[in-house]
Design a protein around this motif. Structure first.
Motif, PDB file in Angstrom:
ATOM      1  N   ARG A  22      -0.903  26.597 -14.850  1.00  0.00           N
ATOM      2  CA  ARG A  22       0.318  25.876 -15.212  1.00  0.00           C
ATOM      3  C   ARG A  22       0.070  24.380 -15.362  1.00  0.00           C
ATOM      4  NH1 ARG A  22       3.651  26.667  -9.574  1.00  0.00           N
ATOM      5  NH2 ARG A  22       2.496  25.121  -8.387  1.00  0.00           N
ATOM      6  N   ARG A  23      -0.791  23.794 -14.529  1.00  0.00           N
ATOM      7  CA  ARG A  23      -1.084  22.365 -14.660  1.00  0.00           C
ATOM      8  C   ARG A  23      -1.898  22.075 -15.919  1.00  0.00           C
ATOM      9  NH1 ARG A  23      -0.143  18.893 -10.080  1.00  0.00           N
ATOM     10  NH2 ARG A  23      -0.923  17.250 -11.390  1.00  0.00           N
ATOM     11  N   LYS A  24      -2.862  22.938 -16.213  1.00  0.00           N
ATOM     12  CA  LYS A  24      -3.666  22.725 -17.418  1.00  0.00           C
ATOM     13  C   LYS A  24      -2.837  22.946 -18.674  1.00  0.00           C
ATOM     14  CE  LYS A  24      -8.168  23.375 -15.447  1.00  0.00           C
ATOM     15  NZ  LYS A  24      -9.505  23.871 -15.601  1.00  0.00           N
ATOM     16  N   LEU A  25      -1.900  23.890 -18.614  1.00  0.00           N
ATOM     17  CA  LEU A  25      -1.004  24.121 -19.744  1.00  0.00           C
ATOM     18  C   LEU A  25      -0.121  22.901 -19.967  1.00  0.00           C
ATOM     19  CD1 LEU A  25      -0.180  26.260 -21.835  1.00  0.00           C
ATOM     20  CD2 LEU A  25       1.504  27.092 -20.193  1.00  0.00           C
ATOM     21  N   LEU A  26       0.371  22.341 -18.898  1.00  0.00           N
ATOM     22  CA  LEU A  26       1.182  21.131 -18.983  1.00  0.00           C
ATOM     23  C   LEU A  26       0.365  19.981 -19.561  1.00  0.00           C
ATOM     24  CD1 LEU A  26       4.038  20.142 -18.249  1.00  0.00           C
ATOM     25  CD2 LEU A  26       3.108  19.434 -16.054  1.00  0.00           C
ATOM     26  N   ASN A  27      -0.857  19.819 -19.106  1.00  0.00           N
ATOM     27  CA  ASN A  27      -1.738  18.773 -19.641  1.00  0.00           C
ATOM     28  C   ASN A  27      -2.039  18.999 -21.118  1.00  0.00           C
ATOM     29  OD1 ASN A  27      -1.890  17.423 -17.201  1.00  0.00           O
ATOM     30  ND2 ASN A  27      -3.758  18.455 -16.565  1.00  0.00           N
ATOM     31  N   PHE A  28      -2.226  20.259 -21.493  1.00  0.00           N
ATOM     32  CA  PHE A  28      -2.490  20.603 -22.890  1.00  0.00           C
ATOM     33  C   PHE A  28      -1.348  20.118 -23.785  1.00  0.00           C
ATOM     34  CE2 PHE A  28      -1.896  23.535 -26.446  1.00  0.00           C
ATOM     35  CZ  PHE A  28      -3.136  23.489 -27.061  1.00  0.00           C
ATOM     36  N   PHE A  29      -0.119  20.385 -23.360  1.00  0.00           N
ATOM     37  CA  PHE A  29       1.033  20.018 -24.178  1.00  0.00           C
ATOM     38  C   PHE A  29       1.369  18.536 -24.116  1.00  0.00           C
ATOM     39  CE2 PHE A  29       2.242  24.634 -23.820  1.00  0.00           C
ATOM     40  CZ  PHE A  29       1.936  24.906 -25.140  1.00  0.00           C
ATOM     41  N   SER A  30       0.877  17.832 -23.132  1.00  0.00           N
ATOM     42  CA  SER A  30       1.151  16.401 -23.064  1.00  0.00           C
ATOM     43  C   SER A  30       0.220  15.603 -23.968  1.00  0.00           C
ATOM     44  CB  SER A  30       1.027  15.899 -21.626  1.00  0.00           C
ATOM     45  OG  SER A  30      -0.311  15.933 -21.191  1.00  0.00           O
ATOM     46  N   ALA A  31      -0.854  16.213 -24.417  1.00  0.00           N
ATOM     47  CA  ALA A  31      -1.853  15.509 -25.232  1.00  0.00           C
ATOM     48  C   ALA A  31      -1.356  15.309 -26.664  1.00  0.00           C
ATOM     49  CB  ALA A  31      -3.161  16.282 -25.242  1.00  0.00           C
ATOM     50  N   ASP A  32      -1.487  14.100 -27.158  1.00  0.00           N
ATOM     51  CA  ASP A  32      -1.078  13.795 -28.534  1.00  0.00           C
ATOM     52  C   ASP A  32      -1.914  14.533 -29.570  1.00  0.00           C
ATOM     53  OD1 ASP A  32       1.068  12.122 -27.978  1.00  0.00           O
ATOM     54  OD2 ASP A  32      -0.188  10.334 -27.879  1.00  0.00           O
ATOM     55  N   LYS A  33      -3.141  14.905 -29.202  1.00  0.00           N
ATOM     56  CA  LYS A  33      -4.031  15.560 -30.169  1.00  0.00           C
ATOM     57  C   LYS A  33      -3.513  16.937 -30.590  1.00  0.00           C
ATOM     58  CE  LYS A  33      -7.067  17.694 -26.778  1.00  0.00           C
ATOM     59  NZ  LYS A  33      -8.406  17.832 -26.301  1.00  0.00           N
ATOM     60  N   ASN A  34      -2.563  17.501 -29.851  1.00  0.00           N
ATOM     61  CA  ASN A  34      -2.040  18.825 -30.172  1.00  0.00           C
ATOM     62  C   ASN A  34      -0.779  18.781 -31.027  1.00  0.00           C
ATOM     63  OD1 ASN A  34      -4.025  20.248 -28.668  1.00  0.00           O
ATOM     64  ND2 ASN A  34      -2.987  19.588 -26.816  1.00  0.00           N
ATOM     65  N   LYS A  35      -0.364  17.585 -31.448  1.00  0.00           N
ATOM     66  CA  LYS A  35       0.856  17.440 -32.240  1.00  0.00           C
ATOM     67  C   LYS A  35       0.814  18.220 -33.546  1.00  0.00           C
ATOM     68  CE  LYS A  35       3.096  13.152 -31.028  1.00  0.00           C
ATOM     69  NZ  LYS A  35       3.474  11.818 -31.475  1.00  0.00           N
TER      70      LYS A  35
END
Length: 108
Positions: A22-35
């Protein structure tokens, strides 16, 4: 965020990839590179994060807390709420616990 999280876990499972904690998923979605791939997700993340970033959330001792402590509180609560809406994360409790411990080490 539950929509984005459920889509990400479905895609990862279909690819045979390990489901993120859950923490890594949250970090994944917070990254601008995934926009580009996850349009709107970063904006949803920021809006929800902002909802947690309040004096009422931190409690009476908010003035004594440093920025890192506040960020940790927000991420803990945010990731817990994200996990509640994603049964895929809740059914992997032993793997999740190991992965969560790794997240704590990564953030230090």
């Amino acid at each position: 965020m539950w929509y984005f999280g459920s889509r990400k876990t479905e895609i990862d499972a279909a690819r045979g990839s390990q489901i993120l904690s859950r923490r890594k998923l949250l970090n994944f979605f917070s990254a601008d590179k995934n926009k580009a791939e996850w349009a709107g997700c970063t904006d949803a993340y920021k809006a929800l994060y902002k909802g947690f970033d309040t004096v009422a959330f931190y409690g009476k001792e908010h003035e004594k807390m440093n920025t890192q402590q506040k960020e940790d509180m927000i991420r803990d609560r945010f990731s817990a709420i994200l996990a509640i809406g994603l049964p895929e994360l809740n059914t992997q409790s032993s793997l999740l616990q190991i992965s969560e411990q790794e997240d704590e080490v990564d953030s230090e």
